[in-house]
Design a protein around this motif. Structure first.
Motif, mmCIF file in Angstrom:
data_model
loop_
_atom_site.group_PDB
_atom_site.id
_atom_site.type_symbol
_atom_site.label_atom_id
_atom_site.label_comp_id
_atom_site.label_asym_id
_atom_site.label_seq_id
_atom_site.Cartn_x
_atom_site.Cartn_y
_atom_site.Cartn_z
ATOM 1 N N UNK A 149 33.026 50.248 67.483
ATOM 2 C CA UNK A 149 32.692 49.268 68.519
ATOM 3 C C UNK A 149 32.009 48.113 67.802
ATOM 4 N N UNK A 150 32.485 46.895 68.029
ATOM 5 C CA UNK A 150 31.961 45.752 67.279
ATOM 6 C C UNK A 150 31.439 44.680 68.222
ATOM 7 N N UNK A 151 30.327 44.062 67.795
ATOM 8 C CA UNK A 151 29.686 42.989 68.553
ATOM 9 C C UNK A 151 29.952 41.677 67.820
ATOM 10 N N UNK A 152 30.506 40.708 68.551
ATOM 11 C CA UNK A 152 30.903 39.425 67.968
ATOM 12 C C UNK A 152 30.154 38.285 68.653
ATOM 13 N N UNK A 153 30.027 37.179 67.913
ATOM 14 C CA UNK A 153 29.488 35.957 68.501
ATOM 15 C C UNK A 153 30.042 34.769 67.728
ATOM 16 N N UNK A 154 30.699 33.835 68.449
ATOM 17 C CA UNK A 154 31.336 32.683 67.808
ATOM 18 C C UNK A 154 30.521 31.408 67.946
ATOM 19 N N UNK A 155 29.340 31.513 68.563
ATOM 20 C CA UNK A 155 28.535 30.308 68.763
ATOM 21 C C UNK A 155 28.050 29.772 67.417
ATOM 22 N N UNK A 156 27.914 28.440 67.325
ATOM 23 C CA UNK A 156 27.506 27.810 66.067
ATOM 24 C C UNK A 156 26.014 28.007 65.804
ATOM 25 N N UNK A 157 25.212 28.014 66.871
ATOM 26 C CA UNK A 157 23.769 28.136 66.692
ATOM 27 C C UNK A 157 23.418 29.520 66.177
ATOM 28 N N UNK A 158 22.355 29.596 65.391
ATOM 29 C CA UNK A 158 21.947 30.874 64.836
ATOM 30 C C UNK A 158 21.321 31.730 65.917
ATOM 31 N N UNK A 159 21.317 33.035 65.666
ATOM 32 C CA UNK A 159 20.775 33.984 66.632
ATOM 33 C C UNK A 159 19.278 34.128 66.438
ATOM 34 N N UNK A 160 18.547 34.564 67.471
ATOM 35 C CA UNK A 160 17.100 34.737 67.340
ATOM 36 C C UNK A 160 16.770 35.749 66.249
ATOM 37 N N UNK A 161 15.621 35.541 65.581
ATOM 38 C CA UNK A 161 15.222 36.422 64.493
ATOM 39 C C UNK A 161 14.545 37.698 64.971
ATOM 40 N N UNK A 162 14.219 37.780 66.256
ATOM 41 C CA UNK A 162 13.486 38.939 66.751
ATOM 42 C C UNK A 162 14.408 39.970 67.397
ATOM 43 N N UNK A 163 15.711 39.878 67.176
ATOM 44 C CA UNK A 163 16.640 40.840 67.749
ATOM 45 C C UNK A 163 17.376 41.576 66.648
ATOM 46 N N UNK A 164 18.077 42.634 67.039
ATOM 47 C CA UNK A 164 18.913 43.394 66.101
ATOM 48 C C UNK A 164 20.114 42.572 65.654
ATOM 49 N N UNK A 165 20.554 41.647 66.486
ATOM 50 C CA UNK A 165 21.823 40.946 66.279
ATOM 51 C C UNK A 165 21.583 39.615 65.566
ATOM 52 N N UNK A 166 21.444 39.692 64.238
ATOM 53 C CA UNK A 166 21.232 38.505 63.418
ATOM 54 C C UNK A 166 22.497 38.200 62.622
ATOM 55 N N UNK A 167 22.614 36.960 62.163
ATOM 56 C CA UNK A 167 23.714 36.608 61.272
ATOM 57 C C UNK A 167 23.512 37.327 59.939
ATOM 58 N N UNK A 168 24.631 37.788 59.348
ATOM 59 C CA UNK A 168 24.533 38.571 58.126
ATOM 60 C C UNK A 168 25.456 38.007 57.059
ATOM 61 N N UNK A 169 25.351 38.552 55.854
ATOM 62 C CA UNK A 169 26.124 38.027 54.723
ATOM 63 C C UNK A 169 27.576 38.476 54.762
ATOM 64 N N UNK A 170 27.912 39.465 55.589
ATOM 65 C CA UNK A 170 29.263 39.995 55.608
ATOM 66 C C UNK A 170 30.201 39.186 56.488
ATOM 67 N N UNK A 171 29.690 38.624 57.569
ATOM 68 C CA UNK A 171 30.542 37.878 58.486
ATOM 69 C C UNK A 171 29.683 36.997 59.378
ATOM 70 N N UNK A 172 30.112 35.743 59.547
ATOM 71 C CA UNK A 172 29.403 34.848 60.470
ATOM 72 C C UNK A 172 29.699 35.171 61.920
ATOM 73 N N UNK A 173 30.778 35.929 62.170
ATOM 74 C CA UNK A 173 31.202 36.195 63.544
ATOM 75 C C UNK A 173 30.797 37.595 64.005
ATOM 76 N N UNK A 174 30.712 38.526 63.077
ATOM 77 C CA UNK A 174 30.446 39.924 63.408
ATOM 78 C C UNK A 174 28.952 40.211 63.272
ATOM 79 N N UNK A 175 28.336 40.642 64.384
ATOM 80 C CA UNK A 175 26.899 40.889 64.375
ATOM 81 C C UNK A 175 26.547 42.348 64.125
ATOM 82 N N UNK A 176 27.396 43.272 64.581
ATOM 83 C CA UNK A 176 27.052 44.687 64.483
ATOM 84 C C UNK A 176 28.313 45.524 64.594
ATOM 85 N N UNK A 177 28.354 46.631 63.847
ATOM 86 C CA UNK A 177 29.452 47.600 63.938
ATOM 87 C C UNK A 177 28.846 48.957 64.272
ATOM 88 N N UNK A 178 29.385 49.585 65.315
ATOM 89 C CA UNK A 178 28.974 50.923 65.728
ATOM 90 C C UNK A 178 30.083 51.889 65.344
#
Length: 672
Positions: A408-437
């Motif tokens: 199960x994958x969580x995606x986000x295509x928005x240009x703005x960065x995600x909040x730093x206080x959540x689990x769903x941050x931008x990562x080095x593996x993909x700008x679009x993929x936030x989390x993989x379950x």
């Protein structure tokens, strides 16, 4: 079986006044494709002038620009899957091959990548096209059919003429033109052949002449399976290089003689790309090796990719890529292309990930981009609710997908960065993929099984038609929980803020086709909060969210697979919950929630509407007055909630092909 959902993301722009009558297909623009269907080097290419990297995603060709990190797209109107492609030397033309009955070779003008236009097509194959290529002068196009077709065609595409043709005796896996354009080379199992363009170039062709071919002299390597080939450049223009599945890099001289070879020290080799100074070879377990074309001496090995099962959300710095567990497994490199002018190596792996490596300094190779996509069919897409009452655990605009690869994958295509206080941050593996379950701890299906079996002599028993994969997902209306159902009949509930598993319910004997929450919010405390699951085993289970997903009731009044179940509230009253379900038995059943003496609410059967065809999906309109169904005959049928009677039918498709499998209601429009 219902077809899987596409991996394409569509975004409809807002309409201005006076634009209401513009056709839908003119208003909707393909913005981003999250997926790749490359199976070998025959389906990947790059151009040094435009810097574009071309690869197929189903019936769409993605033109990726690494400098801008942007996509443009070539849409195959006939909707046949693109199996092979090649870019012309000037980067202005693209040729594609496809599979299916009577496939065509198509040539596209991509001078403006945003508005690609088909300028030629040729129907010279019957069952599928494995390889296509432009000659260095761009005058000719070569196409090679699949193992069921066995035809090699040479086209003078500007004059719409087939100039030469012949048959091959084995499946061709790769093709490459010599730098001078006088011949091209094909490889396959026990097959390395040089084909010569010896006919008169100025003649007016009436019938195609026999294409002249000469086999290479393989010597003791004659029984090898050759999987890719490339012709030398610059000083090594007379040389031809091929790799074997068992891991040998072979060099042929200008007399077609196997001159020398070197071991790659890998369990299998899959693909290669060449420049003046380097040969890059993609191998198993994420290994890409670099050799010198002139001496065949080893130069370096590219960095490893992510390991299978990596938590991308933890990859907040580049150092995370070097932190691998002891028994880590890696995806296999199955296709790569080398842009020597811009020092970029683009590599596709068999878990459907893409990496762009910067090889400007061959001793310090870095990663420019990486993308991690689903490696099997996508069964469900769920937008995270934007309701003000939801807890907003995910960034705005996020969506969730589930797949047969057991993720199960969580995606986000928005240009703005995600909040730093959540689990769903931008990562080095993909700008679009936030989390993989990862649902399957063994990660059995994370590699593409079809690609993993390429070149294998044994038939794998594993199959995507088995009981693997996540079949359905649903986010609770308050944004707290994510429910998922797999193809074994299990239901999992995850906390969205932490993605920890709250409970596992062994609910059904067959795949869970639909999950649905009743409408509730943080303020509606008097109405029961319910989750319903529908399955191919013909059962609907109802669970209480307030009681930790405790089981409430089983409904067994359908006689076939249940494809959709929905809750609605009569007269928009939260405590008057009703349920409607539909399925392959062509029936729509309405039910009313009633209080029982035991204190446990139960659904009682009410009206029953009988349809004319199998029902794939269903939605209730915002006014809670009508039910709209997606039917097998590509029509949308509307039923009255109060009476259960059929009131209207209209077409859900402008063409006579494809299936209508999903229906989504907006405030003013229907999306299918």
């Amino acid at each position: 079986m219902e077809p899987p959902l596409s991996s394409k993301v569509l975004r409809a722009p807002s309409l201005k006044r006076g634009q209401e009558n513009i056709r839908v297909q003119d208003r909707i623009k393909l913005e981003r494709v999250l997926g790749v269907t490359v199976s070998s080097n025959a389906a990947l290419d790059c151009d040094e002038t435009s810097e574009l990297v071309a690869y197929p995603a189903g019936c769409t060709v993605v033109l990726f620009n690494p400098r801008r990190n942007s996509q443009s797209h070539v849409l195959n109107a006939c909707r046949k899957t693109v199996t092979s492609l090649a870019l012309a030397g000037d980067g202005k033309l693209l040729v594609t091959g496809e599979c299916g009955h009577m496939p065509n070779v198509r040539i596209w003008d991509i001078t403006d990548p945003q508005n690609a236009v088909q300028i030629a097509e040729f129907a010279g194959h019957k069952y599928g096209i494995n390889c296509v290529a432009f000659s260095p002068s761009n005058k000719y196009v070569v196409s090679i059919g699949s193992q069921h077709d066995m035809i090699v065609n040479v086209w003078d595409w500007r004059n719409n003429v087939k100039v030469a043709s012949n048959k091959v005796s084995s499946k061709v896996k790769a093709i490459c033109f010599a730098e001078n354009g006088n011949y091209f080379v094909t490889v396959g199992n026990r097959h390395v052949k040089f084909w010569y363009l010896e006919y008169s170039r100025s003649a007016k062709y009436k019938e195609p002449v026999p294409l002249m071919g000469r086999s290479a002299i393989l010597g003791e390597q004659r029984n090898n399976d050759f999987v890719d080939v490339t012709c030398g450049k610059g000083e090594m223009a007379d040389a031809t290089y091929a790799i074997t599945k068992t891991g040998l890099l072979c060099e042929f001289n200008n007399r077609r003689l196997l001159d020398k070879w070197v071991e790659l020290r890998t369990s299998s080799a899959n693909c290669m790309a060449i420049g003046d100074k380097y040969i890059f070879i993609g191998c198993a377990e994420g290994i890409v090796r670099c050799f010198s074309p002139s001496t065949l001496q080893f130069i370096t090995t590219l960095p490893r990719t992510h390991y299978l099962g990596v938590d991308v959300a933890q990859g907040l710095s580049i150092s995370h890529m070097s932190q691998h567990p002891p028994n880590a497994r890696y995806p296999d490199a199955i296709a790569l292309t080398f842009d020597e002018r811009n020092n970029k190596v683009t590599c596709v792996y068999n878990d459907h990930s893409i990496y762009v490596w910067d090889v400007r300094d061959i001793k310090r190779i870095g990663k420019s981009y990486s993308f991690l996509y689903h490696s099997a069919c996508i069964w469900g897409v769920e937008m995270y609710p934007t309701d003000p009452e939801s807890i907003c655990a995910m960034p705005s605009g996020s969506f969730i997908t589930c797949s047969s690869d057991d993720t199960i994958r969580v995606w986000n295509l928005e240009k703005d960065d995600t909040p730093n206080d959540t689990l769903y941050k931008r990562n080095i593996y993909s700008n679009e993929l936030l989390k993989v379950l990862y649902v399957d701890p063994e990660l059995t299906y994370l590699k593409d099984l079809d690609l993993a079996a390429v070149g294998s002599t044994e038939k794998s028993d594993a199959s995507y038609d088995g009981r693997n994969g996540v079949r359905s997902i649903k986010v609770s209306p308050d944004g707290k929980h994510l429910a998922s159902g797999d193809r074994s009949g299990n239901i999992r509930i995850h906390d969205i803020s932490s993605l920890e598993e709250l409970c596992l319910i062994e609910a059904h004997d067959a795949e869970v086709l639909c999950l649905e929450y009743s409408r509730f919010s943080r303020h509606s405390l008097d109405a029961p909060r319910l989750l319903a699951s529908a399955s191919r085993d013909r059962l609907i289970h109802v669970f209480s969210v307030d009681q930790g997903y405790n089981f409430l009731q089983t409904l067994d009044d359908h006689s076939s697979s249940i494809t959709a179940v929905r809750f609605f509230n009569q007269s928009n009253q939260d405590n008057q919950i009703q349920m409607v379900s539909c399925g392959a038995d062509k029936s729509i059943i309405f039910r009313q929630l009633q209080s029982m003496p035991s204190g446990m609410p139960q659904f009682a059967r009410g009206r029953n509407a009988q349809g004319k065809t199998t029902l794939y999906d269903m939605e209730v309109d915002s006014g809670q007055k009508h039910v709209l169904t997606a039917c097998q005959d590509r029509n949308i049928r509307v039923y009255n909630v109060t009476t259960g009677k059929h009131s209207k039918t209209f077409k859900g498709s402008i063409s006579d092909d494809g299936s209508l499998i999903k229906i989504v209601l907006g405030k003013k429009n229907i999306y299918i």
